[in-house]
Design a protein around this motif. Structure first.
Motif, short mmCIF file in Angstrom:
data_model
loop_
_atom_site.label_atom_id
_atom_site.label_comp_id
_atom_site.label_asym_id
_atom_site.label_seq_id
_atom_site.Cartn_x
_atom_site.Cartn_y
_atom_site.Cartn_z
N CYS A 316 0.86 -1.19 0.00
CA CYS A 316 0.00 0.00 0.00
C CYS A 316 0.89 1.23 0.00
O CYS A 316 1.87 1.30 0.74
N LEU A 317 0.53 2.21 -0.79
CA LEU A 317 1.29 3.45 -0.86
C LEU A 317 0.62 4.56 -0.07
O LEU A 317 -0.60 4.58 0.09
N SER A 318 1.45 5.50 0.39
CA SER A 318 0.94 6.73 0.98
C SER A 318 1.11 7.85 -0.04
O SER A 318 2.23 8.21 -0.38
N GLY A 319 0.00 8.36 -0.53
CA GLY A 319 0.07 9.37 -1.57
C GLY A 319 -0.08 8.74 -2.94
O GLY A 319 -0.14 7.52 -3.10
N PRO A 320 -0.15 9.58 -3.98
CA PRO A 320 -0.50 9.11 -5.33
C PRO A 320 0.66 8.56 -6.14
O PRO A 320 0.69 8.73 -7.36
N GLY A 321 1.62 7.92 -5.51
CA GLY A 321 2.73 7.33 -6.26
C GLY A 321 2.38 5.98 -6.84
O GLY A 321 1.28 5.45 -6.66
N LYS A 322 3.35 5.38 -7.55
CA LYS A 322 3.18 4.05 -8.13
C LYS A 322 4.48 3.27 -7.93
O LYS A 322 5.57 3.79 -8.20
N ILE A 323 4.35 2.05 -7.46
CA ILE A 323 5.48 1.16 -7.26
C ILE A 323 5.14 -0.21 -7.83
O ILE A 323 4.08 -0.76 -7.56
N GLY A 324 6.03 -0.76 -8.66
CA GLY A 324 5.88 -2.11 -9.16
C GLY A 324 6.61 -3.08 -8.26
O GLY A 324 7.34 -2.70 -7.34
N ALA A 325 6.43 -4.38 -8.52
CA ALA A 325 7.04 -5.38 -7.66
C ALA A 325 7.23 -6.70 -8.37
O ALA A 325 6.51 -7.04 -9.32
N GLY A 326 8.18 -7.46 -7.90
CA GLY A 326 8.39 -8.83 -8.31
C GLY A 326 8.75 -9.64 -7.08
O GLY A 326 9.06 -9.08 -6.02
N LEU A 327 8.73 -10.94 -7.20
CA LEU A 327 8.99 -11.82 -6.07
C LEU A 327 10.08 -12.81 -6.45
O LEU A 327 10.10 -13.33 -7.57
N ILE A 328 11.00 -13.06 -5.51
CA ILE A 328 12.08 -14.02 -5.71
C ILE A 328 11.90 -15.15 -4.71
O ILE A 328 11.78 -14.92 -3.51
N SER A 329 11.88 -16.37 -5.21
CA SER A 329 11.66 -17.53 -4.35
C SER A 329 12.92 -17.91 -3.60
O SER A 329 14.02 -17.44 -3.93
N PRO A 330 12.83 -18.78 -2.59
CA PRO A 330 14.02 -19.21 -1.85
C PRO A 330 15.08 -19.85 -2.74
O PRO A 330 16.28 -19.75 -2.45
N SER A 331 14.66 -20.48 -3.85
CA SER A 331 15.63 -21.13 -4.74
C SER A 331 16.20 -20.17 -5.78
O SER A 331 17.06 -20.55 -6.57
N GLY A 332 15.69 -18.92 -5.80
CA GLY A 332 16.25 -17.91 -6.70
C GLY A 332 15.46 -17.68 -7.97
O GLY A 332 15.87 -16.90 -8.83
N LYS A 382 6.08 -22.56 -0.29
CA LYS A 382 7.03 -23.39 0.44
C LYS A 382 7.79 -22.56 1.48
O LYS A 382 8.02 -21.35 1.27
N PRO A 383 8.19 -23.19 2.59
CA PRO A 383 8.95 -22.46 3.62
C PRO A 383 10.29 -21.96 3.08
O PRO A 383 10.86 -22.52 2.14
N GLY A 384 10.76 -20.89 3.72
CA GLY A 384 12.05 -20.31 3.34
C GLY A 384 12.00 -18.80 3.35
O GLY A 384 11.02 -18.19 3.78
N ILE A 385 13.05 -18.18 2.86
CA ILE A 385 13.12 -16.72 2.78
C ILE A 385 12.75 -16.29 1.37
O ILE A 385 13.45 -16.61 0.39
N TRP A 386 11.64 -15.59 1.26
CA TRP A 386 11.17 -15.03 0.00
C TRP A 386 11.53 -13.55 -0.03
O TRP A 386 11.50 -12.87 1.01
N THR A 387 11.84 -13.04 -1.21
CA THR A 387 12.25 -11.64 -1.36
C THR A 387 11.25 -10.90 -2.23
O THR A 387 10.99 -11.30 -3.38
N LEU A 388 10.70 -9.84 -1.68
CA LEU A 388 9.83 -8.95 -2.45
C LEU A 388 10.69 -7.80 -2.95
O LEU A 388 11.25 -7.04 -2.15
N ARG A 389 10.80 -7.65 -4.26
CA ARG A 389 11.63 -6.59 -4.86
C ARG A 389 10.73 -5.50 -5.42
O ARG A 389 9.82 -5.77 -6.21
N LEU A 390 10.98 -4.26 -5.00
CA LEU A 390 10.16 -3.12 -5.39
C LEU A 390 10.84 -2.31 -6.48
O LEU A 390 12.05 -2.05 -6.42
N TYR A 391 10.04 -1.86 -7.47
CA TYR A 391 10.51 -1.06 -8.59
C TYR A 391 9.69 0.23 -8.64
O TYR A 391 8.53 0.21 -9.06
#
Length: 567
Positions: A316-332, A382-391
């Protein structure tokens, strides 16, 4: 269970109904003159909603969780009488308030209506009616399409026959909320509730299991809003005041302008008020807050995922901006990068190594905040460390918040690696027309560690609107009526709101006898003001603050503040 949706519609209701049926949607509930809950059949392609001209906006229904946890700690529990300070009322010869002419609404897991604490001395029930959304024993309320409505006559008959089949409370949280608010203590007078002469209106919500984690129970916003419609319908014909006690909550939001409750105009009427638990997310690590200042900058947010089936991530953003996103799984493996597009498109993909499916959607602007929402749903995660990458795409304030589902619905191990405990107020409790109650721990004389915190931001800037919490009330190991003719203890801001709902019933009863004064005082804002004025505050804190609002609930001082304003 089929996916349900909440829609905002335009035009004639009959045209909407025809269009829904022409698109294979036979089950729907018209909530008010703007809003409806719809229940399409399994396999329905939600993109078809975009082609129904009467639908001006829609979203998937979101899971909700209980704000009450049963703690089984009766030997060390605190009575309602002590926690709420009701001796001041019931031992005062000059005050006759006991919650008369007030209906307290419980929207939760149902009720054990055979418990003596909900039965009057003449053998009749304290309960005005029950809508059991899971029952097929009777007929649904007018305008609804599932469940069974049971009148007081139905309940009285069941009491005489010792018949428990009208409504079962499997978890006990609904029974606990009702008992704390207004149980009459017939089974044990030491454990009576706050407003012993108030009546009850009960809605048992439909239960959904294993949405995110096996064994967890959730409710749905679409069914909850249908419950609010039923409450409003009852209020329109009842000759009583009403306190709506919200003991279930959706996930938090930091930026909010309005909620779906605002579309129910009658909720602002004289003689009706809403009390809501602030949420139980103060120490659950489900919130991350960040800021992007460079359009060329990417940011990575780490999410630890435990053993569970599915997960939702909301940006969720504060204000009228825009942010994209992608997700990286534990295996890369890297997902599709989703960015704003005006087509409201649902992007789907799969992490092959994890065998995890994902869906991604950008909503801009989201109706309830006026800002961007980016939603990622993961299936078979699946369990592990997932990475949310913001653009970043377009930056104004650059401030954003990311939420996981309420902790009660997910694994204990699922969390942000670098969480923030602020801005964790449950969505429905963020608006001004609700008395938002945080949790206090009388055992330690301090805020309860799990109580959600403010603030709530405006949609156009990073400025603070309000602390969001209005007051705090005892909410740790409070003794209340429990299923199977017993008592138990419970903890959570749903306990605090139940206690406060009983207090509101006493206050409304007290004010009502002051005829002229009641004409201007039996609205939410004046009632909230008196609670704030009467609240107990410590000299070591500044008020209002994001944890305690204006202080701790104090029934005696609130009555005194009201009395000082009587003419």
């Amino acid at each position: 269970m089929e996916q349900s949706y909440i829609i905002i519609y335009q035009g004639d209701i009959s045209d909407l109904e025809d269009s829904l049926r022409n698109n294979g949607i036979e089950e729907f509930i018209i909530l008010n003159d703007q809003l409806a809950s719809i229940y399409p059949p399994l396999g329905f392609q939600e993109s078809r909603l975009n082609d129904i001209k009467e639908i001006s906006w829609w979203e998937r229904s979101s899971p909700m969780s209980s704000l009450i946890k049963i703690t089984d700690n009766l030997n060390e529990g605190e009575t309602v009488r002590t926690a709420a300070g009701t001796d001041y009322i019931y031992k005062n010869p000059n005050i006759s308030a006991s919650g008369k002419k007030v209906i307290i609404v419980i929207i939760d897991s149902g009720i054990d209506y055979l418990h003596p604490d909900f039965i009057n001395k003449d053998g009749t029930s304290k309960i005005v009616s029950i809508w059991n959304q899971e029952s097929n024993k009777g007929t649904p309320p007018k305008g609804c399409v599932f469940g069974s409505e049971f009148t007081r006559d139905d309940i009285n008959k069941a009491i005489k026959e010792n018949d428990p089949s009208l409504c079962e409370d499997r978890t006990g949280t609904g029974t606990m909320a009702a008992g704390i608010a207004c149980g009459n203590g017939n089974l044990n007078s030491a454990y009576e509730g706050v407003a012993i002469d108030s009546e009850l209106l009960i809605i048992k919500l439909r239960e959904y299991k294993d949405t995110y984690k096996t064994g967890k129970i959730n409710y749905e916003m679409s069914d909850f809003l249908a419950a609010i419609k039923y409450v409003v319908d009852i209020y329109e014909v009842a000759e009583s005041f009403m306190v709506i006690n919200l003991t279930v909550g959706a996930n938090p939001r930091a930026t909010i302008v309005a909620t779906m409750l605002d579309s129910f105009g009658r909720l602002s009427d004289w003689g009706i008020t809403i009390v809501g638990g602030a949420g139980n997310e103060g120490n659950t690590d489900i919130h991350y807050e960040g800021r992007i200042t460079d359009i060329n900058e990417t940011q990575d947010i780490l999410i630890q995922v435990g053993d569970q089936k599915n997960l939702e991530i909301d940006l969720c953003l504060s204000g009228p901006g825009k942010i994209g996103a992608g997700l990286i799984s534990p295996s890369g493996e890297v997902s599709y990068t989703i960015k704003y597009a005006p087509d409201y498109y649902l992007y789907k993909g799969k992490f092959n190594l994890e065998n995890t499916l994902y869906e991604m959607r950008v909503i801009y602007p989201w109706l309830q905040s006026g800002t961007q929402e980016l939603i990622i749903n993961l299936r078979n995660i699946k369990p592990g460390i997932w990475t949310l990458r913001l653009y970043p795409e377009f930056i104004i304030s650059g401030i954003y918040d990311i939420y996981l589902p309420n902790k009660a619905l997910i694994s204990e191990e699922t969390r942000f690696i670098d969480p923030v405990s602020t801005a964790t107020i449950t969505l429905l409790a963020t608006v001004d027309n609700i008395i938002t109650v945080g949790g206090y721990n009388d055992k330690t004389d301090s805020i309860w560690i799990g109580s959600s915190k403010g603030n709530v931001r405006t949609r156009a800037s990073m400025n603070v609107v309000a602390p969001a919490v209005d007051i705090v009330a005892p909410g740790v190991d409070i003794i209340g009526t429990y299923k199977d003719n017993s008592y138990n203890t419970a903890t959570g801001t749903g306990v605090s709101s139940s206690l406060t709902s009983g207090v509101m019933a006493l206050i409304m009863d007290y004010i009502y006898v002051q005829t002229d004064f009641s004409r201007t005082s039996l609205f939410t804002q004046p009632l909230k003001t008196y609670l704030m004025l009467g609240a107990t505050r410590s000299e070591i804190y500044n008020y209002p603050n994001i944890s305690q609002g204006y202080g701790r609930l104090n029934l005696q001082q609130t009555i005194i503040q009201i009395a000082n304003n009587l003419e």
